[in-house]
Structure formats: structure tokens, C-alpha cells
Design a protein around this motif. Structure first.
Motif, PDB file in Angstrom:
ATOM      1  N   ASN A 198       0.733  -1.392   0.033  1.00 19.42           N
ATOM      2  CA  ASN A 198      -0.131  -0.029   0.067  1.00 19.42           C
ATOM      3  C   ASN A 198       0.856   1.195   0.053  1.00 19.42           C
ATOM      4  O   ASN A 198       0.593   2.136  -0.775  1.00 19.42           O
ATOM      5  CB  ASN A 198      -0.934   0.015   1.154  1.00 19.42           C
ATOM      6  CG  ASN A 198      -1.808  -1.348   1.346  1.00 19.42           C
ATOM      7  OD1 ASN A 198      -2.239  -1.798   0.255  1.00 19.42           O
ATOM      8  ND2 ASN A 198      -2.482  -1.452   2.475  1.00 19.42           N
ATOM      9  N   LYS A 250      -6.889  -6.105  -1.547  1.00 17.32           N
ATOM     10  CA  LYS A 250      -7.866  -5.344  -2.026  1.00 17.32           C
ATOM     11  C   LYS A 250      -7.316  -3.968  -1.935  1.00 17.32           C
ATOM     12  O   LYS A 250      -7.637  -3.108  -2.941  1.00 17.32           O
ATOM     13  CB  LYS A 250      -9.233  -5.637  -1.255  1.00 17.32           C
ATOM     14  CG  LYS A 250      -9.791  -7.001  -1.622  1.00 17.32           C
ATOM     15  CD  LYS A 250     -11.022  -7.223  -0.602  1.00 17.32           C
ATOM     16  CE  LYS A 250     -11.656  -8.588  -0.906  1.00 17.32           C
ATOM     17  NZ  LYS A 250     -12.897  -8.859  -0.081  1.00 17.32           N
ATOM     18  N   GLU A 251      -6.967  -3.545  -0.685  1.00 14.59           N
ATOM     19  CA  GLU A 251      -6.453  -2.157  -0.632  1.00 14.59           C
ATOM     20  C   GLU A 251      -5.410  -1.413  -1.850  1.00 14.59           C
ATOM     21  O   GLU A 251      -5.527  -0.504  -2.139  1.00 14.59           O
ATOM     22  CB  GLU A 251      -6.169  -1.881   0.913  1.00 14.59           C
ATOM     23  CG  GLU A 251      -5.773  -0.357   1.172  1.00 14.59           C
ATOM     24  CD  GLU A 251      -5.583  -0.242   2.618  1.00 14.59           C
ATOM     25  OE1 GLU A 251      -4.947   0.977   2.744  1.00 14.59           O
ATOM     26  OE2 GLU A 251      -5.616  -1.152   3.490  1.00 14.59           O
ATOM     27  N   ASP A 284      -7.269  -1.243  -4.998  1.00 17.64           N
ATOM     28  CA  ASP A 284      -8.039  -0.162  -4.918  1.00 17.64           C
ATOM     29  C   ASP A 284      -6.926   1.104  -5.229  1.00 17.64           C
ATOM     30  O   ASP A 284      -7.423   2.168  -6.148  1.00 17.64           O
ATOM     31  CB  ASP A 284      -8.756   0.062  -3.749  1.00 17.64           C
ATOM     32  CG  ASP A 284     -10.005  -0.843  -3.719  1.00 17.64           C
ATOM     33  OD1 ASP A 284     -10.092  -1.606  -4.922  1.00 17.64           O
ATOM     34  OD2 ASP A 284     -10.763  -0.851  -2.733  1.00 17.64           O
ATOM     35  N   SER A 285      -5.768   1.166  -4.556  1.00 14.03           N
ATOM     36  CA  SER A 285      -5.169   2.371  -4.227  1.00 14.03           C
ATOM     37  C   SER A 285      -4.593   2.430  -5.949  1.00 14.03           C
ATOM     38  O   SER A 285      -4.258   3.754  -6.588  1.00 14.03           O
ATOM     39  CB  SER A 285      -4.069   2.252  -3.308  1.00 14.03           C
ATOM     40  OG  SER A 285      -4.500   2.273  -2.251  1.00 14.03           O
ATOM     41  N   ARG A 320      -6.975   4.112  -8.205  1.00  9.53           N
ATOM     42  CA  ARG A 320      -7.260   5.606  -7.913  1.00  9.53           C
ATOM     43  C   ARG A 320      -6.100   6.246  -8.338  1.00  9.53           C
ATOM     44  O   ARG A 320      -6.213   7.526  -9.124  1.00  9.53           O
ATOM     45  CB  ARG A 320      -7.234   5.644  -6.197  1.00  9.53           C
ATOM     46  CG  ARG A 320      -8.495   5.319  -5.795  1.00  9.53           C
ATOM     47  CD  ARG A 320      -8.852   5.971  -4.452  1.00  9.53           C
ATOM     48  NE  ARG A 320     -10.216   5.015  -3.477  1.00  9.53           N
ATOM     49  CZ  ARG A 320      -9.950   4.075  -2.875  1.00  9.53           C
ATOM     50  NH1 ARG A 320      -8.816   3.500  -2.572  1.00  9.53           N
ATOM     51  NH2 ARG A 320     -11.195   3.723  -2.452  1.00  9.53           N
ATOM     52  N   LYS A 325      -9.867  -3.152 -14.244  1.00  7.95           N
ATOM     53  CA  LYS A 325     -11.056  -3.414 -14.269  1.00  7.95           C
ATOM     54  C   LYS A 325     -11.601  -4.759 -14.801  1.00  7.95           C
ATOM     55  O   LYS A 325     -12.194  -5.394 -13.881  1.00  7.95           O
ATOM     56  CB  LYS A 325     -11.830  -2.507 -15.153  1.00  7.95           C
ATOM     57  CG  LYS A 325     -13.413  -2.381 -14.928  1.00  7.95           C
ATOM     58  CD  LYS A 325     -14.048  -1.358 -15.733  1.00  7.95           C
ATOM     59  CE  LYS A 325     -14.305  -1.998 -17.052  1.00  7.95           C
ATOM     60  NZ  LYS A 325     -14.967  -1.386 -17.968  1.00  7.95           N
ATOM     61  N   ALA A 378     -10.126  -7.246 -11.972  1.00  4.96           N
ATOM     62  CA  ALA A 378     -10.906  -7.264 -10.747  1.00  4.96           C
ATOM     63  C   ALA A 378     -12.247  -7.897 -11.106  1.00  4.96           C
ATOM     64  O   ALA A 378     -12.760  -8.614 -10.184  1.00  4.96           O
ATOM     65  CB  ALA A 378     -11.301  -5.734 -10.351  1.00  4.96           C
ATOM     66  N   SER A 391     -14.741  -3.404  -5.342  1.00  4.30           N
ATOM     67  CA  SER A 391     -14.540  -1.877  -5.403  1.00  4.30           C
ATOM     68  C   SER A 391     -13.358  -1.565  -6.391  1.00  4.30           C
ATOM     69  O   SER A 391     -13.719  -0.532  -6.940  1.00  4.30           O
ATOM     70  CB  SER A 391     -13.912  -1.639  -3.915  1.00  4.30           C
ATOM     71  OG  SER A 391     -12.746  -2.749  -3.645  1.00  4.30           O
ATOM     72  N   ALA A 392     -12.253  -2.175  -6.785  1.00  2.59           N
ATOM     73  CA  ALA A 392     -11.387  -1.849  -7.562  1.00  2.59           C
ATOM     74  C   ALA A 392     -12.096  -1.627  -9.054  1.00  2.59           C
ATOM     75  O   ALA A 392     -11.749  -0.801  -9.670  1.00  2.59           O
ATOM     76  CB  ALA A 392     -10.287  -2.978  -7.780  1.00  2.59           C
ATOM     77  N   ILE A 406     -14.197   1.529  -8.785  1.00  6.41           N
ATOM     78  CA  ILE A 406     -13.392   2.819  -8.988  1.00  6.41           C
ATOM     79  C   ILE A 406     -12.912   2.911 -10.497  1.00  6.41           C
ATOM     80  O   ILE A 406     -12.812   4.225 -10.780  1.00  6.41           O
ATOM     81  CB  ILE A 406     -12.043   2.711  -7.860  1.00  6.41           C
ATOM     82  CG1 ILE A 406     -12.814   2.611  -6.418  1.00  6.41           C
ATOM     83  CG2 ILE A 406     -11.186   3.693  -8.175  1.00  6.41           C
ATOM     84  CD1 ILE A 406     -11.781   2.166  -5.582  1.00  6.41           C
TER      85      ILE A 406
END
Length: 282
Positions: free
Chosen positions: A154, A196-197, A200-201, A204, A233, A236, A243-244, A247
Motif C-alpha cells: 500500500n 484489495k486495498e 484500489d489504491s 485511484r 477493471k 478485478a 471496489s477496484a 473505482i
């Protein structure tokens, strides 16, 4: 040359004593403008750091990374660009080795050191160092992601993304493109590892770089962001990481308003399939 066998034969105190001596000497050489001698010591310190990581000496690895800071500052002050590049690449290799041994703290420290170097390099318009920093961050990011070290992944992704945005603001197009492709690679790796985090990062930050690129008029960087977001995308969705995927979808909707269909033919296909890190061979 100090290799793995030599490190295993010494205690931590002895290794640290050698490192402090080499670091002080490297600072002296940098202060005197002796770039080749400085680079030679940077390489020696790197060898000890990697060997220490492979031997499980986490304290030594951490100190090795921190000892590069005064050398880097002196090299920057004297304008020793190739020495600064050598330090960035060395930190990346040590951080990668640490990540491979599941040493999360040294890996995070390595990324943090590179983030500081990346910001300084980019703001002073030193493109070569910025490219080296992005490459090194990518190596660490892939290593810690592969080992499922979530916190280190992360923090590394965040620093990589921020460095990529700074590169865009300085119009370092090739550096920004490499940052995007590395974020894509780490993001897809994070999806495979169910981080997951981190996934997602990555998404973003790709969106942020794309929007910054639009403001700067860097069309290839904007379009690469879109391709990278599409890739993540779909990955994921295949792994049910909602979530990914969402986003990425939102970011792509924003990009649709920018008329990306007109830009597709402008993208050099080599950039879509292959990373390039020009001008960092020493």
C-alpha cells in the motif's frame, strides 16, 4: 566484494561498522566531486544490504538503507547525477530483496527513501533520477505484492503514484508512462493476491495521474491511464473485487468525457506492451 558468505561470517555489529565507514567515505568522495569513487562505494554498500537481507539481518538492512541518505544529499548538492541514480537503483534492489524475504519494515523504508528522492528530483527537473526512482519503486512494489505484504504494498503504491503525478506536473512524459505501467502491473498482481486495498489504491492513483495528465496536455499519459484502468477493471471483475472494478469504472467514465476515442491512434503501441526505462544505464 562483500557477499553472502562474508556477511554470514560476521556479527551485526561488525557489519554495521563496515557500513558506517563506507557511508562516511562515500559522503567524503561526493563532497569532493569524485563521482566514480562515490558510485563504487554505493555499489559496495548495496552488496552488503542485499546479502544482509538474504541472511535475515533486518536491522542491518534497515541501517543500510538509511545510510544512503547523507550520500544522496551530498551527491545532489554537488550535482553528481549518475551517483544519485545509482543510489536510487541500489535502494530499489535492497528493498526488492527485503520484500522477497518478507521484511516489511525495510521494504517500507526503502520506498519512503525513494519517495523523498523522487519528489526532490522531479521538482528540480532532473528527469533521469525520476525515472530511476520510479523503476526502483516498481521493483519494490512487485516484490512486496508477490509476498502479500499488504502494508508495504500500500505505501509503495502510494509513493509510486505520487511520484508519477509529480512527473506529469514536470512534463516528464516517459517517467509518467512508466509509473502508470508499473501501477497496472502491481495492481493486477494485487488482485491475484487478493490485496484489495493495494488494488484500489492502484486504480485511484491511475485515475489521478490521468486527470493530471489531461490538465498538462499529455495525451499519451492520459490514454495510457485509460488502458491501464481497463486492464485492472477486467481483472478485478474476474476475481470479484467489486471496489477496484467500480473505482476503475468511475475513472473511465470521467475519461470518456475527454474524448479518448480520438486519442487511441496516437498511442505508441510499444508503450502499451512494454515498459521502457531510458537513460538510467550507467
Amino acid at each position: 566484494m562483500i557477499g553472502l558468505a562474508s556477511v554470514e561470517e560476521k556479527d551485526e555489529a561488525s557489519i554495521l561498522e563496515i557500513l558506517y565507514y563506507l557511508s562516511e567515505l562515500a559522503v567524503k568522495y561526493a563532497r569532493e566531486g569524485l563521482e566514480s569513487d562515490t558510485k563504487r562505494l554505493i555499489e559496495r554498500i548495496k552488496e552488503i544490504g542485499i546479502a544482509s537481507a538474504l541472511s535475515g539481518l533486518e536491522l542491518v538492512v534497515t541501517n543500510t538503507l538509511l545510510l544512503y541518505s547523507p550520500v544522496a544529499k551530498e551527491a545532489c548538492r554537488k550535482g553528481l547525477e549518475n551517483a544519485v541514480v545509482s543510489i536510487a537503483l541500489a535502494i530499489g534492489e535492497i528493498g526488492k530483496a527485503a520484500g522477497g524475504q518478507k521484511m516489511e519494515v525495510p521494504a517500507k523504508i526503502a520506498a519512503s527513501c525513494l519517495g523523498e528522492m523522487g519528489n526532490t528530483a522531479a521538482f528540480t527537473r532532473t528527469r533521469k533520477e525520476t525515472i530511476a526512482v520510479i523503476f526502483a519503486l516498481g521493483e519494490i512494489g512487485k516484490s512486496v505484492t508477490n509476498q502479500s505484504l499488504g502494508d508495504a504494498a500500500n505505501s509503495t503504491v502510494t509513493i509510486l503514484g505520487e511520484t508519477g503525478k509529480v512527473a506529469v506536473n514536470q512534463n516528464f512524459e516517459d517517467a509518467a508512462l512508466n509509473a502508470e505501467l508499473l501501477l497496472q502491473e502491481i495492481g493486477t498482481g494485487a488482485i491475484e493476491k487478493n490485496l484489495k486495498e493495494t488494488a484500489d489504491s492502484s486504480v485511484r492513483l491511475l485515475g489521478d495521474i490521468g486527470r493530471t495528465a489531461d490538465m498538462q496536455g499529455l495525451e499519451r499519459v492520459l490514454l495510457q491511464a485509460a488502458y491501464s484502468l481497463e486492464t485492472i477493471k477486467f481483472d478485478a471483475q474476474d476475481r470479484y473485487l467489486v471496489s477496484a472494478s467500480l473505482i476503475a469504472e468511475v475513472a473511465l467514465m470521467d475519461f470518456d468525457n475527454l474524448g479518448l476515442d480520438k486519442l487511441e491512434e496516437k498511442l505508441n503501441k510499444n508503450w502499451r506492451r512494454k515498459r521502457k526505462f531510458p537513460d538510467i544505464e550507467l
